[in-house]
Design an enzyme around this catalytic site. Structure first.
Site, PDB file in Angstrom:
ATOM      1  N   ASP A   1       0.872  -1.169   0.000  1.00 43.92           N
ATOM      2  CA  ASP A   1       0.000   0.000   0.000  1.00 43.92           C
ATOM      3  C   ASP A   1       0.907   1.216   0.000  1.00 43.92           C
ATOM      4  OD1 ASP A   1      -2.727   0.843  -0.147  1.00 43.92           O
ATOM      5  OD2 ASP A   1      -2.434   1.775   1.796  1.00 43.92           O
TER       6      ASP A   1
ATOM      7  N   PHE B   1       2.269   6.415 -13.479  1.00 47.44           N
ATOM      8  CA  PHE B   1       0.834   6.476 -13.174  1.00 47.44           C
ATOM      9  C   PHE B   1       0.635   7.339 -11.935  1.00 47.44           C
ATOM     10  CE2 PHE B   1       0.483   3.680  -9.420  1.00 47.44           C
ATOM     11  CZ  PHE B   1       1.737   3.110  -9.426  1.00 47.44           C
TER      12      PHE B   1
HETATM   13  P1  ITT Z   1      -4.067  -1.968  -5.323  1.00 41.04           P
HETATM   14  O1  ITT Z   1      -4.673  -1.572  -3.990  1.00 41.04           O
HETATM   15  O2  ITT Z   1      -4.950  -2.878  -6.121  1.00 41.04           O
HETATM   16  O3  ITT Z   1      -2.695  -2.546  -5.159  1.00 41.04           O
HETATM   17  P2  ITT Z   1      -4.099   0.914  -5.857  1.00 41.04           P
HETATM   18  O4  ITT Z   1      -4.085   1.650  -7.155  1.00 41.04           O
HETATM   19  O5  ITT Z   1      -5.272   1.117  -4.955  1.00 41.04           O
HETATM   20  O6  ITT Z   1      -3.862  -0.640  -6.207  1.00 41.04           O
HETATM   21  P3  ITT Z   1      -2.400   1.889  -3.663  1.00 41.04           P
HETATM   22  O7  ITT Z   1      -3.564   1.798  -2.750  1.00 41.04           O
HETATM   23  O8  ITT Z   1      -1.127   1.274  -3.193  1.00 41.04           O
HETATM   24  O9  ITT Z   1      -2.767   1.291  -5.108  1.00 41.04           O
HETATM   25  O10 ITT Z   1      -2.013   3.378  -4.022  1.00 41.04           O
HETATM   26  C1  ITT Z   1      -2.855   4.464  -3.758  1.00 41.04           C
HETATM   27  C2  ITT Z   1      -2.723   5.512  -4.810  1.00 41.04           C
HETATM   28  O11 ITT Z   1      -1.444   6.142  -4.675  1.00 41.04           O
HETATM   29  C3  ITT Z   1      -2.769   5.029  -6.258  1.00 41.04           C
HETATM   30  O12 ITT Z   1      -4.090   4.941  -6.712  1.00 41.04           O
HETATM   31  C4  ITT Z   1      -1.993   6.124  -6.983  1.00 41.04           C
HETATM   32  O13 ITT Z   1      -2.827   7.246  -7.216  1.00 41.04           O
HETATM   33  C5  ITT Z   1      -0.957   6.510  -5.946  1.00 41.04           C
HETATM   34  N1  ITT Z   1       0.317   5.810  -6.200  1.00 41.04           N
HETATM   35  C6  ITT Z   1       0.704   4.609  -5.704  1.00 41.04           C
HETATM   36  N2  ITT Z   1       1.925   4.293  -6.145  1.00 41.04           N
HETATM   37  C7  ITT Z   1       2.321   5.310  -6.943  1.00 41.04           C
HETATM   38  C8  ITT Z   1       3.478   5.572  -7.703  1.00 41.04           C
HETATM   39  O14 ITT Z   1       4.495   4.721  -7.751  1.00 41.04           O
HETATM   40  N3  ITT Z   1       3.536   6.715  -8.401  1.00 41.04           N
HETATM   41  C9  ITT Z   1       2.519   7.588  -8.377  1.00 41.04           C
HETATM   42  N4  ITT Z   1       1.383   7.418  -7.699  1.00 41.04           N
HETATM   43  C10 ITT Z   1       1.284   6.290  -6.978  1.00 41.04           C
END
Ligand code: ITT
Length: 191
Positions: free
Chosen positions: A68, A148
């Site tokens: 997360d 992303f």
């Molecule tokens: P999963 O829970 O299915 O793994 P998620 O998209 O919900 O996927 P996270 O909860 O870990 O992923 O991440 C929360 C948000 O933080 C994600 O939707 C992105 O907007 C941002 N985020 C996460 N990792 C990032 C990265 O490497 N670069 C830029 N934004 C990121």
């Protein structure tokens, strides 16, 4: 090559992890036919990483890891943090989140921020946690098309390109997820 399940629905995260964990066959949730939306209602990144990993282990009876990630902005008292995915509201796009953050920081000089990742690994009945973070600033405009999420507005300290301008291999070397994953790799290699 050993199979390892990464409990994520996020195709970008899967792609990054596959590039780092080259010695493993990384499977995503689609590969194990898990199409449910796992409710991430924890209060911390650690809680949510554990929720995702435990959901998969208890329902699919397999070892896996989940991450997360949150973006903490100093001028916003650490927001959006654990709410990074839905900062602009339920069902919002990455672009909505970027727009909301740029608006919230309009005219703000202190743009310091950091990405933090917590990985929870469930392996042979035990749970292990790994963390990674990267410091940087939120740019005033978007730059780059790669990556992303908040990548087009995150400039890591010591670099002159946002995460969205860098090749993925460069981002992976210095990023929150890359650093947490390196710790996971070192742990797995020792076993
Ligand atoms: P999963 O829970 O299915 O793994 P998620 O998209 O919900 O996927 P996270 O909860 O870990 O992923 O991440 C929360 C948000 O933080 C994600 O939707 C992105 O907007 C941002 N985020 C996460 N990792 C990032 C990265 O490497 N670069 C830029 N934004 C990121």
């Amino acid at each position: 090559m050993k199979d390892l399940v990464f409990a994520t629905h996020n195709a970008h995260k899967l792609e990054e992890l596959r590039a780092i964990l080259k010695d493993f066959n990384i499977l995503g949730l689609h590969d194990i036919n898990c199409h449910e939306d796992i409710v991430e209602d924890g209060e911390t990144l650690k809680d949510n990483a554990i929720i995702k990993a435990n959901y998969v282990t208890s329902n699919y009876h397999i070892d896996c890891f989940a991450d997360d990630t949150g973006l903490e902005v100093d001028a916003l008292d650490g927001a959006p943090g654990v709410y990074s995915a839905r900062y602009a509201g339920e069902g919002c796009s990455y672009q909505d989140n970027v727009n909301k953050l740029l608006e919230a920081l309009e005219g703000v000089e202190n743009r310091k921020a950091r990405f933090k990742t917590v990985i929870a690994l469930n392996l042979n009945g035990e749970q292990y946690l790994f963390e990674g973070k990267v410091e940087g600033v939120i740019t005033k405009e978007q730059h780059g098309e790669k990556g992303f999420g908040y990548d087009p507005i995150f400039l890591p300290d010591g670099f002159d390109q946002t995460f969205a301008e860098m090749p993925m291999e460069v981002k992976n070397k210095i990023s929150h997820r890359g650093r947490a994953t390196q710790k996971l790799v070192e742990f797995l290699m020792k076993r």
